[in-house]
Design a protein around this motif. Structure first.
Motif, PDB file in Angstrom:
ATOM      1  N   GLN A 124      10.285   8.808 -14.555  1.00 32.46           N
ATOM      2  CA  GLN A 124       9.595   7.980 -13.568  1.00 32.46           C
ATOM      3  C   GLN A 124       8.908   6.778 -14.201  1.00 32.46           C
ATOM      4  N   GLY A 125       8.577   6.860 -15.489  1.00 32.89           N
ATOM      5  CA  GLY A 125       7.907   5.750 -16.145  1.00 32.89           C
ATOM      6  C   GLY A 125       8.800   4.939 -17.064  1.00 32.89           C
ATOM      7  N   LYS A 126      10.110   5.193 -17.030  1.00 35.22           N
ATOM      8  CA  LYS A 126      11.037   4.489 -17.927  1.00 35.22           C
ATOM      9  C   LYS A 126      11.743   3.368 -17.167  1.00 35.22           C
ATOM     10  N   ARG A 127      11.502   2.155 -17.585  1.00 35.68           N
ATOM     11  CA  ARG A 127      12.029   1.012 -16.841  1.00 35.68           C
ATOM     12  C   ARG A 127      13.496   0.727 -17.116  1.00 35.68           C
ATOM     13  N   ASP A 128      14.097   1.438 -18.073  1.00 30.67           N
ATOM     14  CA  ASP A 128      15.517   1.225 -18.359  1.00 30.67           C
ATOM     15  C   ASP A 128      16.377   2.369 -17.829  1.00 30.67           C
ATOM     16  N   VAL A 129      15.826   3.218 -16.946  1.00 32.27           N
ATOM     17  CA  VAL A 129      16.560   4.359 -16.401  1.00 32.27           C
ATOM     18  C   VAL A 129      16.566   4.281 -14.881  1.00 32.27           C
ATOM     19  N   CYS A 130      17.748   4.323 -14.280  1.00 28.71           N
ATOM     20  CA  CYS A 130      17.875   4.270 -12.826  1.00 28.71           C
ATOM     21  C   CYS A 130      17.296   5.537 -12.191  1.00 28.71           C
ATOM     22  N   ILE A 131      16.381   5.373 -11.259  1.00 32.75           N
ATOM     23  CA  ILE A 131      15.725   6.518 -10.635  1.00 32.75           C
ATOM     24  C   ILE A 131      16.632   7.244  -9.654  1.00 32.75           C
ATOM     25  N   PHE A 132      17.689   6.575  -9.197  1.00 32.93           N
ATOM     26  CA  PHE A 132      18.534   7.150  -8.158  1.00 32.93           C
ATOM     27  C   PHE A 132      19.667   8.015  -8.714  1.00 32.93           C
ATOM     28  N   THR A 133      19.957   7.882  -9.999  1.00 35.98           N
ATOM     29  CA  THR A 133      21.093   8.614 -10.568  1.00 35.98           C
ATOM     30  C   THR A 133      20.738   9.445 -11.786  1.00 35.98           C
ATOM     31  N   ASN A 239      20.606  -0.384  -9.539  1.00 40.55           N
ATOM     32  CA  ASN A 239      20.310   0.665 -10.532  1.00 40.55           C
ATOM     33  C   ASN A 239      18.912   0.523 -11.126  1.00 40.55           C
ATOM     34  N   ARG A 240      17.950   0.271 -10.263  1.00 44.40           N
ATOM     35  CA  ARG A 240      16.590   0.043 -10.735  1.00 44.40           C
ATOM     36  C   ARG A 240      15.870   1.344 -11.086  1.00 44.40           C
ATOM     37  N   PHE A 242      12.224   3.609 -11.274  1.00 49.15           N
ATOM     38  CA  PHE A 242      11.186   3.865 -10.283  1.00 49.15           C
ATOM     39  C   PHE A 242      10.180   2.714 -10.259  1.00 49.15           C
ATOM     40  N   LEU A 243       9.736   2.288 -11.431  1.00 42.90           N
ATOM     41  CA  LEU A 243       8.728   1.240 -11.504  1.00 42.90           C
ATOM     42  C   LEU A 243       9.246  -0.080 -10.949  1.00 42.90           C
ATOM     43  N   ASP A 244      10.474  -0.438 -11.302  1.00 43.17           N
ATOM     44  CA  ASP A 244      11.021  -1.693 -10.800  1.00 43.17           C
ATOM     45  C   ASP A 244      11.348  -1.610  -9.315  1.00 43.17           C
ATOM     46  N   SER A 245      11.647  -0.414  -8.829  1.00 40.32           N
ATOM     47  CA  SER A 245      11.905  -0.245  -7.395  1.00 40.32           C
ATOM     48  C   SER A 245      10.646  -0.486  -6.585  1.00 40.32           C
ATOM     49  N   PHE A 246       9.533   0.048  -7.039  1.00 41.30           N
ATOM     50  CA  PHE A 246       8.321  -0.188  -6.249  1.00 41.30           C
ATOM     51  C   PHE A 246       7.830  -1.620  -6.395  1.00 41.30           C
ATOM     52  N   LEU A 247       8.051  -2.227  -7.570  1.00 40.41           N
ATOM     53  CA  LEU A 247       7.687  -3.634  -7.720  1.00 40.41           C
ATOM     54  C   LEU A 247       8.537  -4.519  -6.809  1.00 40.41           C
ATOM     55  N   ALA A 248       9.735  -4.057  -6.494  1.00 42.63           N
ATOM     56  CA  ALA A 248      10.622  -4.797  -5.595  1.00 42.63           C
ATOM     57  C   ALA A 248      10.325  -4.511  -4.126  1.00 42.63           C
ATOM     58  N   GLY A 249       9.319  -3.685  -3.871  1.00 46.21           N
ATOM     59  CA  GLY A 249       8.879  -3.482  -2.496  1.00 46.21           C
ATOM     60  C   GLY A 249       9.471  -2.298  -1.779  1.00 46.21           C
ATOM     61  N   MET A 250       9.935  -1.268  -2.510  1.00 44.87           N
ATOM     62  CA  MET A 250      10.552  -0.114  -1.856  1.00 44.87           C
ATOM     63  C   MET A 250       9.546   0.671  -1.006  1.00 44.87           C
ATOM     64  N   PHE A 251       8.287   0.721  -1.447  1.00 42.85           N
ATOM     65  CA  PHE A 251       7.274   1.486  -0.728  1.00 42.85           C
ATOM     66  C   PHE A 251       6.299   0.572   0.006  1.00 42.85           C
ATOM     67  N   THR A 252       5.726   1.112   1.061  1.00 43.71           N
ATOM     68  CA  THR A 252       4.682   0.413   1.789  1.00 43.71           C
ATOM     69  C   THR A 252       3.812   1.436   2.503  1.00 43.71           C
ATOM     70  N   VAL A 253       2.830   0.960   3.238  1.00 37.63           N
ATOM     71  CA  VAL A 253       1.923   1.866   3.941  1.00 37.63           C
ATOM     72  C   VAL A 253       2.549   2.318   5.260  1.00 37.63           C
ATOM     73  N   PRO A 254       2.076   3.432   5.822  1.00 34.48           N
ATOM     74  CA  PRO A 254       2.600   3.904   7.115  1.00 34.48           C
ATOM     75  C   PRO A 254       2.541   2.815   8.174  1.00 34.48           C
ATOM     76  N   GLY A 255       3.639   2.733   8.929  1.00 35.24           N
ATOM     77  CA  GLY A 255       3.737   1.747   9.997  1.00 35.24           C
ATOM     78  C   GLY A 255       4.393   0.456   9.588  1.00 35.24           C
ATOM     79  N   ASP A 256       4.715   0.320   8.292  1.00 31.54           N
ATOM     80  CA  ASP A 256       5.306  -0.922   7.799  1.00 31.54           C
ATOM     81  C   ASP A 256       6.723  -0.708   7.283  1.00 31.54           C
ATOM     82  N   GLY A 257       7.237   0.529   7.429  1.00 35.71           N
ATOM     83  CA  GLY A 257       8.573   0.848   6.934  1.00 35.71           C
ATOM     84  C   GLY A 257       9.388   1.572   7.985  1.00 35.71           C
TER      85      GLY A 257
END
Length: 308
Positions: A124-133, A239-240, A242-257
């Motif tokens: 989860q903290g490795k920026r060179d590892v795809c979180i999805f695979t 192939n982002r 976890f860290l780069d995915s959230f920096l790219a806006g994957m998560f948000t607060v309830p009601g915004d996704g």
């Protein structure tokens, strides 16, 4: 601006649930430069102003005496703190001293929960590892080690007046619905409970309600986090990490996704849940202003959940 939480205008849930907001909205521990301009005082003032009654500890917080004084002055409850365990990698005896220290810290602050996540092999903290695979897995023997170790940590938590709530998390050995159920079945329900996180359930399995329904009897802490599906698809295609995915806006607060929180909220209420729900969203606060998103989440909570 309200400088101290006013209970008469704070979020008030008719079903006894208490609403808070996680500090990751203001600052990120995994990437220290993200939100580094925000302080504990900034966060507490925003929480008091928007009516959230509590939060969790974060790595950027000052010494516990300062945290206690500041949070009490603003009327904000400290609820819990994350603890990274390495039970499988290092052995439970190595983990216990740091866990004892964390529990003592939380007891001093008046918290009621300690959030545990097994980080052996975590990506989860490795920026060179795809979180999805890519994610670590455990052997049957390692599952037994983890379960036995968590039971021991649960006893320690109880000695400090805390509940151990395990956090299923992307990129770790307990990510999926099946893995989370297996962990709950392997651990003692009197010692180990579950932190249910909507965002990790959605991204991990595409199924929020399945995990909630399967583990409702073990849930003693909740994070409500939303997901932007188009940003998730972009991150998956790229192939982002976890860290780069959230920096790219994957998560948000309830009601915004994309997640409809009325169903999990109603299910929790119908099954007697009356603990904490913390709004959470890993975002870059330089892009997603924390005060703005705290207000946005409150508006959704009150219009879509509390009045439903």
């Amino acid at each position: 601006m309200s400088f101290t939480l006013d209970p008469t205008t704070a979020i008030t849930d008719p079903h006894g649930i208490t609403w808070g907001m996680h500090p990751i909205t203001w600052r990120n521990d995994d990437i220290p430069e993200v939100g580094a301009f925000n302080t504990l005082e900034d966060m507490l003032l925003d929480l008091a102003d928007t009516g959230y009654r509590g939060t969790e500890c974060a790595g950027f917080f000052p010494p516990k005496e300062e945290v206690k004084a500041a949070s009490e002055a603003r009327g904000i409850k400290i609820v819990a703190q994350w603890f990274s365990s390495f039970i499988v990698r290092d052995g439970i005896e190595t983990v216990i001293p740091d866990f004892e220290a964390t529990c003592s810290h939380l007891e001093y602050l008046g918290a009621t929960r300690v959030v545990v996540s097994e980080q052996t092999g975590s990506v989860q903290g490795k920026r060179d590892v795809c979180i999805f695979t890519n994610k670590p897995t455990l052997t049957d023997e390692e599952w037994d080690l983890l379960a036995d170790g968590l039971n021991r940590l649960g006893d320690i938590a109880h000695a400090h007046g805390l509940e151990l709530v395990y956090h299923h998390h992307l990129g770790t050995v307990v990510q999926t619905k099946a893995e989370t159920i297996r962990l709950m079945e392997a651990t003692d329900p009197a010692k180990v409970s579950l932190l249910f996180d909507t965002g990790h359930a959605y991204v991990g399995d595409g199924d929020v309600m399945g995990l909630l329904q399967a583990c409702i009897d073990r849930i003693k802490h909740v994070h409500f986090k939303d997901v932007r599906p188009e940003r998730m698809a972009e991150s998956r295609a790229a192939n982002r990490s976890f860290l780069d995915s959230f920096l790219a806006g994957m998560f948000t607060v309830p009601g915004d996704g994309t997640i409809d929180f009325t169903e999990p909220y109603r299910f929790l209420v119908d099954h007697g849940y009356d603990g904490w729900i913390l709004v959470e969203a890993e975002q870059d606060p330089a892009i997603a202003n924390p005060l703005e998103y705290a207000r946005k989440a409150r508006a959704y909570i009150e219009s879509a959940l509390l009045k439903a």
